[in-house]
Design an enzyme around this catalytic site. Structure first.
Site, short mmCIF file in Angstrom:
data_model
loop_
_atom_site.label_atom_id
_atom_site.label_comp_id
_atom_site.label_asym_id
_atom_site.label_seq_id
_atom_site.Cartn_x
_atom_site.Cartn_y
_atom_site.Cartn_z
N GLY A 61 3.25 15.05 1.45
CA GLY A 61 3.95 13.79 1.23
C GLY A 61 3.07 12.57 1.42
O GLY A 61 3.56 11.48 1.74
N HIS A 114 -12.80 3.06 2.17
CA HIS A 114 -11.73 3.67 1.38
C HIS A 114 -12.08 5.08 0.94
O HIS A 114 -13.00 5.28 0.16
CB HIS A 114 -11.41 2.82 0.14
N ASP A 151 3.37 0.73 11.50
CA ASP A 151 3.93 1.22 10.23
C ASP A 151 5.15 0.39 9.87
O ASP A 151 5.98 0.08 10.73
CB ASP A 151 4.30 2.70 10.36
N ASN A 206 -1.50 13.13 6.89
CA ASN A 206 -0.97 13.75 5.68
C ASN A 206 -2.07 13.84 4.63
O ASN A 206 -2.78 12.86 4.39
CB ASN A 206 0.23 12.95 5.15
N HIS A 244 -5.51 7.81 6.69
CA HIS A 244 -4.93 7.12 7.85
C HIS A 244 -4.42 8.16 8.83
O HIS A 244 -3.96 9.22 8.44
CB HIS A 244 -3.80 6.18 7.43
P1 5GP Z 1 1.63 8.73 4.22
O1 5GP Z 1 2.97 9.20 3.75
O2 5GP Z 1 0.72 8.38 3.06
O3 5GP Z 1 0.99 9.64 5.22
O4 5GP Z 1 1.93 7.40 5.03
C1 5GP Z 1 1.89 6.12 4.51
C2 5GP Z 1 2.56 5.24 5.54
O5 5GP Z 1 2.26 3.89 5.22
C3 5GP Z 1 4.10 5.36 5.55
O6 5GP Z 1 4.54 5.76 6.84
C4 5GP Z 1 4.58 3.96 5.16
O7 5GP Z 1 5.73 3.57 5.86
C5 5GP Z 1 3.37 3.10 5.51
N1 5GP Z 1 3.25 1.91 4.68
C6 5GP Z 1 3.30 1.85 3.32
N2 5GP Z 1 3.13 0.58 2.90
C7 5GP Z 1 2.94 -0.17 4.01
C8 5GP Z 1 2.70 -1.57 4.20
O8 5GP Z 1 2.63 -2.38 3.28
N3 5GP Z 1 2.56 -1.99 5.50
C9 5GP Z 1 2.64 -1.13 6.56
N4 5GP Z 1 2.49 -1.65 7.76
N5 5GP Z 1 2.85 0.19 6.40
C10 5GP Z 1 3.01 0.67 5.14
ZN ZN Z 2 -8.00 1.66 0.29
#
Ligand code: 5GP
Ligand code: ZN
Length: 111
Positions: free
Chosen positions: A92, A46, A30, A86, A99
């Site tokens: 959030g 996706h 992350d 999530n 994922h």
């Molecule tokens: P969500 O809040 O949707 O469950 O988690 C999305 C996660 O993706 C977040 O923890 C955020 O830091 C991570 N994230 C968003 N954009 C990128 C990216 O470009 N690269 C990586 N490695 N992680 C990302």
């Molecule tokens: Zn996608």
């Protein structure tokens, strides 16, 4: 899918610190870690929500869990880890491509 950041990572259009990849999933660090070790396990198919799972996707998610179980020690998580998925606005969810967050490398707070 166009405009999906994780699809772009899967396609290699955006760099990521990959720790595992096969034909149906990718695991990378992350970018804003919420624990000492914070990985994201992402299916190459996706879809955003568990409600969008048919039998095929359910089997894929099961294989993702199996892969995390098989690889966790290799990833530095032998002392334990937490999985978070999530779903939707109240949770959030910011990236609308399913994922599994894999968190560990430390004692994790629960609040
Ligand atoms: P969500 O809040 O949707 O469950 O988690 C999305 C996660 O993706 C977040 O923890 C955020 O830091 C991570 N994230 C968003 N954009 C990128 C990216 O470009 N690269 C990586 N490695 N992680 C990302
Ligand atoms: Zn996608």
């Amino acid at each position: 899918m166009k405009d999906c950041i994780f699809c772009k990572i899967i396609a290699g259009e955006i760099p990521s610190a990959k720790v595992y990849e096969d034909e149906e999933m990718i695991v990378f660090k992350d970018i804003e870690p919420k624990a000492k070790i914070h990985l994201l396990c992402v299916p190459k198919d996706h879809f955003a929500l568990l409600t969008e799972m048919d039998e095929k996707r359910a089997a894929l998610v099961a294989r993702m869990l199996r892969k995390i179980a098989d690889k966790h020690a290799e990833w530095g998580l032998a002392d334990g880890y937490r999985l978070v998925v999530n779903q939707g606005e109240n949770a959030g969810q910011t990236v609308h491509h399913l994922h599994i967050h894999v968190l560990g490398g430390q004692t994790l707070p629960w609040d």
